[in-house]
Design a protein around this motif. Structure first.
Motif, mmCIF file in Angstrom:
data_model
loop_
_atom_site.group_PDB
_atom_site.id
_atom_site.type_symbol
_atom_site.label_atom_id
_atom_site.label_comp_id
_atom_site.label_asym_id
_atom_site.label_seq_id
_atom_site.Cartn_x
_atom_site.Cartn_y
_atom_site.Cartn_z
ATOM 1 N N ASP A 21 0.946 -1.239 -0.019
ATOM 2 C CA ASP A 21 0.033 -0.019 0.041
ATOM 3 C C ASP A 21 1.064 1.186 -0.112
ATOM 4 O OD1 ASP A 21 -1.809 1.910 0.373
ATOM 5 O OD2 ASP A 21 -2.851 0.980 2.066
ATOM 6 N N GLY A 61 -0.308 4.154 0.569
ATOM 7 C CA GLY A 61 -0.724 4.978 1.725
ATOM 8 C C GLY A 61 -0.070 5.066 2.919
ATOM 9 N N ALA A 64 -3.679 2.273 -2.701
ATOM 10 C CA ALA A 64 -3.395 3.484 -2.090
ATOM 11 C C ALA A 64 -4.850 3.619 -1.379
ATOM 12 C CB ALA A 64 -3.248 4.701 -3.085
ATOM 13 N N THR A 65 -4.693 3.307 -0.028
ATOM 14 C CA THR A 65 -5.848 3.379 0.974
ATOM 15 C C THR A 65 -5.782 4.397 1.933
ATOM 16 O OG1 THR A 65 -4.865 2.001 2.537
ATOM 17 C CG2 THR A 65 -6.140 0.757 0.791
ATOM 18 N N SER A 66 -4.861 5.424 1.747
ATOM 19 C CA SER A 66 -4.963 6.686 2.673
ATOM 20 C C SER A 66 -3.872 7.592 2.012
ATOM 21 C CB SER A 66 -4.320 6.176 3.951
ATOM 22 O OG SER A 66 -2.974 5.810 3.858
ATOM 23 N N THR A 67 -3.458 8.486 2.667
ATOM 24 C CA THR A 67 -2.637 9.640 2.001
ATOM 25 C C THR A 67 -1.089 9.097 1.403
ATOM 26 O OG1 THR A 67 -3.494 11.133 3.588
ATOM 27 C CG2 THR A 67 -1.647 11.651 2.469
ATOM 28 N N VAL A 68 -1.043 9.636 0.180
ATOM 29 C CA VAL A 68 0.261 9.381 -0.582
ATOM 30 C C VAL A 68 0.952 10.639 -0.699
ATOM 31 C CG1 VAL A 68 1.549 8.458 -2.629
ATOM 32 C CG2 VAL A 68 -0.563 7.330 -1.781
ATOM 33 N N THR A 118 -7.559 2.168 -5.533
ATOM 34 C CA THR A 118 -7.620 3.133 -4.519
ATOM 35 C C THR A 118 -8.980 2.898 -3.756
ATOM 36 O OG1 THR A 118 -8.828 4.569 -5.901
ATOM 37 C CG2 THR A 118 -6.534 4.751 -6.106
ATOM 38 N N THR A 119 -9.212 3.641 -2.638
ATOM 39 C CA THR A 119 -10.534 3.783 -1.954
ATOM 40 C C THR A 119 -10.735 5.233 -1.688
ATOM 41 O OG1 THR A 119 -9.117 3.890 0.026
ATOM 42 C CG2 THR A 119 -9.735 1.681 -0.509
ATOM 43 N N SER A 164 -11.114 6.898 0.795
ATOM 44 C CA SER A 164 -10.145 7.818 1.750
ATOM 45 C C SER A 164 -8.803 7.867 1.060
ATOM 46 C CB SER A 164 -10.147 6.896 3.014
ATOM 47 O OG SER A 164 -9.112 5.625 2.506
ATOM 48 N N THR A 165 -8.609 7.576 -0.103
ATOM 49 C CA THR A 165 -7.027 8.020 -0.676
ATOM 50 C C THR A 165 -6.976 9.304 -1.094
ATOM 51 O OG1 THR A 165 -7.009 5.800 -1.981
ATOM 52 C CG2 THR A 165 -5.724 7.389 -2.885
ATOM 53 N N SER A 166 -5.980 9.942 -0.620
ATOM 54 C CA SER A 166 -5.649 11.345 -1.024
ATOM 55 C C SER A 166 -4.323 11.576 -1.536
ATOM 56 C CB SER A 166 -6.033 12.299 0.186
ATOM 57 O OG SER A 166 -4.941 12.058 1.372
#
Length: 166
Positions: A98, A100, A117-121, A143-144, A146-148
């Protein structure tokens, strides 16, 4: 199209952003079908066979008729750019983990497995607004909601290229 270069360090020369030509103005561009979730898209949207969108999708530019001349030209320009970026030598290997929670610095990254990518990258340009990030993958990007993506120290969204073969 692009100067074929590898990224030995963040200070090294990088690809030319004008290489995307007519594709540069597109937020979404698909050779086949595009599914566009509820979102706000600043650029054009085009696809070769179909565009499926949500009633809450906001188009800031043109939603092109399927496979119109502008979409065909953008797909040709994007294809040439893709071939060039896909041919760059990666200086960094990522293992399908991930993305993220990770911070990427300028360079060419590669993974044989799918990216998630399941959270902030975070993309950190290290103070260079001309820094480029090329993320190559032999599989997909998942991605989800919540990805940013966070851009730090001069990183530009237009200098981030996802080159995915899946």
């Amino acid at each position: 199209l692009l100067v074929a270069a590898t990224f030995a360090s963040p200070a090294m020369a990088s690809p030319n952003p004008t290489a995307l030509s007519s594709a540069a103005g597109f937020s979404v561009l698909a050779g086949a079908a595009a599914t566009v979730p509820a979102s706000t898209l600043p650029g054009d949207v085009g696809a070769g066979t179909a565009i499926t969108d949500d009633a809450n999708t906001v188009y800031g530019a043109t939603k092109h008729p399927v496979n119109d001349a502008a979409t065909q030209q953008a797909l040709a320009d994007a294809g040439a750019t893709f071939t060039t970026l896909d041919g760059l030598t990666a200086g960094n290997t990522l293992t399908g983990a991930d993305l993220g929670g990770q911070t990427l610095v300028p360079g060419v990254y590669h993974s044989v497995a799918a990216y998630a990518a399941t959270s902030t990258v975070t993309f950190d340009a290290l103070g260079n607004p001309n820094a480029y990030f090329v993320i190559q993958g032999d599989s997909a990007l998942n991605t989800t909601a919540s990805t940013s993506m966070v851009l730090l120290n001069g990183a530009q969204a237009s200098n981030i290229f996802w080159v995915l073969n899946g």
